[in-house]
Design an enzyme around this catalytic site. Structure first.
Site, short mmCIF file in Angstrom:
data_model
loop_
_atom_site.label_atom_id
_atom_site.label_comp_id
_atom_site.label_asym_id
_atom_site.label_seq_id
_atom_site.Cartn_x
_atom_site.Cartn_y
_atom_site.Cartn_z
N ASN A 147 0.85 -1.20 0.00
CA ASN A 147 0.00 0.00 0.00
C ASN A 147 0.88 1.25 0.00
O ASN A 147 1.74 1.41 0.88
CB ASN A 147 -0.88 0.03 1.25
CG ASN A 147 -1.83 1.22 1.27
OD1 ASN A 147 -2.84 1.24 0.59
ND2 ASN A 147 -1.49 2.24 2.05
N GLU A 148 0.71 2.09 -1.01
CA GLU A 148 1.39 3.38 -1.05
C GLU A 148 2.88 3.25 -0.72
O GLU A 148 3.37 3.79 0.27
CB GLU A 148 0.72 4.39 -0.11
CG GLU A 148 -0.68 4.78 -0.53
CD GLU A 148 -1.29 5.85 0.35
OE1 GLU A 148 -2.23 6.52 -0.09
OE2 GLU A 148 -0.83 6.02 1.51
N GLU A 302 -8.16 4.84 -3.85
CA GLU A 302 -8.60 5.55 -2.64
C GLU A 302 -9.04 6.96 -3.00
O GLU A 302 -8.42 7.63 -3.82
CB GLU A 302 -7.48 5.66 -1.60
CG GLU A 302 -7.06 4.39 -0.92
CD GLU A 302 -6.02 4.65 0.16
OE1 GLU A 302 -5.93 5.80 0.64
OE2 GLU A 302 -5.29 3.70 0.51
N PHE A 352 -10.61 10.44 12.34
CA PHE A 352 -11.24 11.64 11.80
C PHE A 352 -11.14 11.71 10.27
O PHE A 352 -11.49 12.72 9.67
CB PHE A 352 -10.64 12.90 12.42
CG PHE A 352 -10.92 13.00 13.91
CD1 PHE A 352 -12.22 13.10 14.37
CD2 PHE A 352 -9.88 12.96 14.82
CE1 PHE A 352 -12.48 13.17 15.73
CE2 PHE A 352 -10.13 13.03 16.18
CZ PHE A 352 -11.43 13.14 16.65
#
Length: 663
Positions: A147-148, A302, A352
């Site tokens: 991932n990334e 994403e 968040f």
């Protein structure tokens, strides 16, 4: 291809964060939202292998079966982006070290040393077992590796890997010393052990050393990807594609080299909801990713349903903005739209960061918009899935040039490569011109216009490619401070390659004059920003615009020789837009729909014309006279003459013959 004639829709699903009884509710909501695929396992290494050699697959078995039972496909990730704490504790050599020599500890993610043989062994083992177990599971739609990829490592094992990489590139120390210019500051290496990564130094580091370390790091991470890719391919049917997700316009990977080794090119896109040009940024990343994919459909792996959690101020997306940007990506060639993540976390560093199901749950505004997007993708799928976006203008981009141009000691730190590229793409976007991104050594013959926002480093092969394109009748518009350095970041004689100076009608590059904050150059009909240059023109060149006043009075700001233009400054946005639009029009490039109001974007994908309104006030778009009725695939409404567009509106127009005839 993700799948023939399919538009995939969903997000990262991290059910290990929730009690198992929540899974059934998740499935119900996914079906309500039109979710067709979810990504599983991205950060699940500690769950799958809680201690060395243990395998806990039962929970994933149940999830894979549950998804299949309800017709939801799985993009299954290898969990290797986030090693479990025990790996770093038992094998500290798997932890990366920063350029100051400090260990990067576990407690976050991406804490792996890419050159560590121990890390690679453990990563291969968990990948092997995962692929063996699920490679032929009926729910599997795609493999998602790691991932990334974004880890830099300056440790001892990376140093050994760097030396091996340099031996393969240069063969001898003499060749390395020549390429790095080590005669400067007594940096000559006498043995290979003298060669280290560009760790923290007393003062400025060797730019060629830094450039090669960037290259090595991209290649070392790519080795990690390819190793896992090959494992999952061995255990899966040939039609199951393999991908990994790029970060948008990120400096750390050579995206061209990586894309060649993927079956599907994927990217994570997070425009700032507070940026008035967020839609242009979204379009630019889409164009770049489509370029990396060679024009084939690509994947948004994403995006956020609302706010992120990593900006200084994290604004949510306004009503309709997630839908607008999602459909904008589809219009620019995406065949898969995924979010991070499905259900918003209640704990951890990203609690968040928004989810498709936010803290407000099913009643939240974000979920209502998520449902609408899913329903509309189903309507678009029969007409656009698998189709292409055709562009007649190419924007040239190269990571090696970016790496070299961002060195510590350069004429102006105010010149930020990605900002310059974005300014040029913005000019084309606002002019309604559809663009591809292309590598400077790739075949450019299909394009009517090639623009070079800034390529400080150009290889000989790239220069010859540009010259061949120009000889073939193509038009080139080149920005400032380009063609300055060769492949080793060695300044070319004359401050710019002689072949390029001849192409653009430049007799002499006397000096570079970067501008101070707030300064500009009077160029007659426009003002130049950020940069200027002291040039003299060749006798057969046309000075299209000249500097007025100051040290550069009467010297060229825009120079033209035949079909080649050179800009020694960055024109203000309206002037750059006009110049590029004029060049494109002169080359026969026609926007999908001319005369659009400001803030309206038109993109044709296949036989479908997308109109996207990036403003909040209602406007009307005029259709060409005599246009036969066009039907909006999203609403069924028919339009002739004009199309009204409200706040963040999207219409997908198609003529009567649909995808098999002109729209």
């Amino acid at each position: 291809m993700t799948a023939p004639d399919r538009l995939l829709y969903g997000g990262d699903y991290n059910p290990e964060q929730w009690p198992e009884e929540v899974w059934a509710e998740d499935v119900r909501l996914m079906k309500t939202a039109g979710v067709t695929s979810v990504t599983l396992g991205v950060f699940s290494w500690a769950k799958l292998e809680p201690r060395p050699g243990a395998r806990e697959f039962g929970w994933l078995d149940r999830l894979m079966d549950l998804m299949h039972l309800h017709g939801i496909g799985v993009v299954l990730a290898t969990p290797t982006a986030s090693p479990p704490p025990w790996l770093g504790r038992l094998h500290p050599e798997t932890l990366p070290r920063d350029e100051n020599g400090q260990t990067v500890w576990w407690g976050s993610r991406q804490q792996f040393a890419h050159s560590s043989s121990t890390y690679r062994r453990y990563a291969a083992a968990i990948t092997e077992d995962l692929a063996r177990r699920y490679g032929r599971h009926p729910a599997l739609r795609m493999w998602h590796i790691n991932n990334e990829y974004c880890t830099f490592d300056y440790g001892d094992e990376a140093a050994r890997g760097f030396r091996d990489w340099l031996r393969a590139r240069y063969t001898t120390l003499d060749a390395l010393n020549e390429a790095w210019g080590t005669a400067f500051w007594s940096q000559r290496a006498d043995t290979w052990e003298d060669v280290i990564p560009p760790r923290r130094a007393q003062y400025l580091r060797n730019p060629a050393q830094v450039l090669d370390f960037r290259r090595f790091t991209s290649d070392a991470l790519l080795e990690c990807f390819v190793a896992e890719r090959d494992i999952v391919r061995r255990h899966s049917p040939a039609h199951i594609p393999v991908t990994t997700n790029f970060m948008p316009f990120w400096i750390g990977q050579d995206g061209w080299a990586w894309a060649e080794r993927e079956d599907v090119v994927s990217v994570d896109i997070y425009p700032d909801p507070g940026d008035p040009l967020g839609g242009q940024y979204n379009a630019m990343i889409g164009d770049m990713t489509r370029g990396q994919a060679g024009g084939r459909p690509w994947t948004v792996m994403e995006q956020a349903a609302g706010a992120v959690n990593w900006r200084e101020v994290n604004r949510p997306k306004s009503r309709g903005l997630n839908r607008l940007w999602s459909l904008q990506s589809v219009a620019r060639g995406a065949d898969a739209i995924f979010h991070f993540q499905w259900r918003q976390s209640r704990q951890g560093a990203e609690k968040f960061h928004s989810g498709m199901v936010g803290h407000a749950g099913e009643e939240g505004r974000a979920f209502a918009e998520v449902k609408r997007i899913g329903a509309e993708l189903a309507l678009l799928e029969p007409e656009v899935a698998g189709t292409r976006v055709n562009a007649e203008v190419a924007v040239l981009h190269d990571w090696h040039s970016w790496w070299a141009g961002s060195q510590e000691a350069r004429p102006s730190t105010r010149v930020v490569y990605e900002d310059v590229v974005r300014a040029w793409h913005r000019a084309l976007w606002e002019a309604g011109t559809t663009t591809d991104f292309a590598h400077p050594e790739h075949d450019l013959s299909a394009y009517k216009v090639v623009v070079v926002p800034q390529l400080y480093l150009l290889t000989d092969a790239a220069i010859e490619n540009l010259l061949a394109y120009a000889r073939g009748g193509g038009r080139i518009v080149c920005g400032f401070f380009s063609g300055v350095a060769d492949v080793d970041d060695r300044v070319r004689p004359g401050g710019m390659d002689a072949r390029l100076r001849e192409l653009f009608g430049i007799r002499t590059v006397h000096d570079w004059w970067p501008l101070e904050p707030g300064d500009s150059v009077d160029c007659g009909e426009f003002r130049g920003t950020l940069w200027s240059e002291e040039l003299t023109a060749a006798p057969d060149a046309e000075v299209v615009a000249a500097c007025r006043g100051g040290e550069l009075d009467c010297l060229p700001a825009v120079l033209r020789r035949g079909r080649a233009w050179y800009l020694s400054t960055l024109p203000e946005p309206s002037a750059l837009r006009t110049l590029l639009a004029d060049v494109a029009a002169d080359a026969g490039v026609r926007p999908p729909l001319p005369g659009l109001p400001a803030g309206v974007e038109a993109v044709r994908r296949g036989e479908v014309l997308f109109l996207l309104h990036h403003g909040r006030d209602e406007i009307v778009v005029e259709l060409p006279p005599g246009q036969r009725p066009l039907r909006d695939l999203l609403t069924g409404a028919e339009y002739t003459g004009s199309v009204p567009l409200g706040r963040f509106a999207v219409v997908a127009l198609r003529g009567e013959r649909g995808r098999h005839g002109a729209a």
